[in-house]
Each structure stands twice: as C-alpha cells, then as structure tokens.
Motif scaffolding. Structure first.
Motif, PDB file in Angstrom:
ATOM      1  N   PRO A  23     -49.395  30.613  19.041  1.00 44.75           N
ATOM      2  CA  PRO A  23     -49.647  29.661  19.670  1.00 44.75           C
ATOM      3  C   PRO A  23     -49.119  28.321  18.490  1.00 44.75           C
ATOM      4  N   LYS A  78     -49.778  24.188  17.305  1.00 43.45           N
ATOM      5  CA  LYS A  78     -50.464  23.790  17.793  1.00 43.45           C
ATOM      6  C   LYS A  78     -50.950  22.226  16.826  1.00 43.45           C
ATOM      7  N   SER A  87     -51.640  29.044  29.919  1.00 39.90           N
ATOM      8  CA  SER A  87     -50.423  29.046  28.947  1.00 39.90           C
ATOM      9  C   SER A  87     -50.176  30.299  28.689  1.00 39.90           C
ATOM     10  N   VAL A 117     -55.820  26.357  29.108  1.00 36.54           N
ATOM     11  CA  VAL A 117     -55.248  27.758  27.710  1.00 36.54           C
ATOM     12  C   VAL A 117     -55.411  28.640  28.469  1.00 36.54           C
ATOM     13  N   LEU A 159     -49.492  24.990  22.540  1.00 41.04           N
ATOM     14  CA  LEU A 159     -51.163  25.590  23.169  1.00 41.04           C
ATOM     15  C   LEU A 159     -51.365  23.869  23.368  1.00 41.04           C
TER      16      LEU A 159
END
Length: 249
Positions: free
Chosen positions: A34, A36, A91, A88, A67
C-alpha cells in the motif's frame, strides 16, 4: 478459494523478520504494497526493501496501490473508521481481483503485528468474497519499545494496561494498574496527566535508523519528548511512536 496472508514484519528493522514471515512471503502469488502518500513513502520503501531482500520465488508478483485516507473531519469517530475500513477493503479486493482473479494467495506485509492495534484483520473480514485468512505474527512495537529501553514491561505479579492516547486523554489514568502502555497517540496525551510520581519510556521510529528514545520522570522529560516529537514529525512528515508510563509511589 482465495487465501490472504497477513504477515507481521516488525517495526522497521528488516532483521526483525521471522523465518515464518520469509516463508509466507515466498509462498504468496501476490504481495500487496500500500502507498500512503509522499509523506509516508518510508513505509512503502521498507516493504519494497524486504521483498528485494527475501523474495526468491520468481513467480511471486508485487502490486502497489494507493490506500484510501480516513476522513478526520467526521464527527462520529467510529463511523469515520468504519467508512474508512470499508474503503480500504474495497481497494484490497479490487487490487487482488485485478491481479489474481478469484484464486491464489495474496499477502500483505503488516507493520508490527496484525494482532495489536492494527485493523488489518477487521478489514480482511470485509473483503468480498471473504478469503481464507492466515496470520503470521511479528514483533510488536511494545516488544521493540521494551527492548530499546531494556525494560521489563510488568512489575512482579502486577498487571498492565494497553490503551490509546485518545482514551488516556479522555479518561485519565486507568484504575487498578500502575503500568500503562500508550499507542496510537496522535498527540502527547501524557501532558493531560499530573506528572507527580510518573516515569515515562518513549520511543519513535522503533527499529529504524532514525529511532529516537527518551526516558525519565515525566516532569523532567515530558517537555523534551514533546519537542523531539514535533521536530521529528516536521523532518519526516510522519511519526510512529509509543510509550510506557509507570506510576511510582
């Protein structure tokens, strides 16, 4: 059936990786990384470094994805977190489906350990379809913090409590314990306490090259921790820290 491995990778030091974690990474068909945002690129970089160091299975693919960010303006904290977890999970599901379809084994490298103040398990159970979930434990930030200070967490025969900065700030010192571990403190909740008789062991970026630790009586080092935390956050753009408070008569 789809299988999802949540693999604890410690708190920032690739040497903290267990043999079980290395085996699980290499057993995966897909490793998810992920992203960020630029401010927290170090977190994705560590995962890339781990994969480069230990991944020997040539068939394992790596997929990066952005994310979703939690809406901090949501007045109802629990609703904001639930909505974020839903986003999330969606995703994760989309990324896995794109690369694996409906079969295979995906893996996520979890900072610290999936069992302690980490939402990965709650998010994984929101995936559709629900995968077979495997957890590989890792070194927690509490273990890393105690090791950094060479500190035994509990006193002989005494309990301790793990809580959040929010709970400490809103509820004060918990009843029935003299040792408190504080995690997920977006600020410095210890400032809300009367420092008389309190000792603190604080650490940030545990296990990483930028690790910072400070300890002493709260009255003496509290302001130093506040200043060090602010400076570190400005330099890195993010901070992960935790601390232990002990009440001494």
């Amino acid at each position: 059936m789809m299988k999802l491995s949540l693999i604890g990778i410690g708190c920032g030091d690739p040497a903290q990786l267990t043999q079980a974690a290395i085996g699980a990474i290499n057993a995966a068909d897909l490793v998810l990384i992920p992203r960020k945002g630029a401010a927290k690129s170090d977190l994705a970089d560590l995962r890339r470094t781990i994969c480069a160091d230990v991944l020997t299975n040539a068939t394992t693919r790596i997929a990066e994805f952005d994310l979703p960010v939690r809406d901090a303006s949501e007045a109802d904290y629990r609703k904001g977190v639930d909505d974020w977890h839903d986003a999330v999970a969606a995703s994760w599901s989309q990324t896995i489906a794109h690369h694996l379809g409906g079969e295979g084994k995906a893996a996520l490298l979890i900072w610290g350990d999936p069992s302690l103040y980490d939402s990965s398990l709650r998010i994984a159970r929101r995936l559709n379809p629900l995968p077979n979930i495997e957890v590989v434990p890792g070194i927690t930030s509490i273990q890393a913090l105690c090791a950094a200070h060479a500190l035994p967490l509990n006193d002989i025969g005494e309990p301790f409590l793990v809580t959040t900065g929010r709970r400490l700030r809103e509820g004060g010192w918990p009843q029935g314990v003299d040792t408190v571990v504080v995690m997920l403190d977006g600020g410095t909740a210890f400032q809300s306490l009367d420092p008389e008789g309190l000792h603190i062991w604080w650490g940030a970026y545990l296990g990483m090259t930028d690790q910072i630790i400070l300890s002493g009586t709260l009255a003496e080092v509290g302001s130093r921790i506040v200043a060090a935390r602010q400076d570190a956050r400005e330099r890195h753009g993010w901070i992960m820290d935790s601390y232990i408070l002990k009440r001494r008569p």
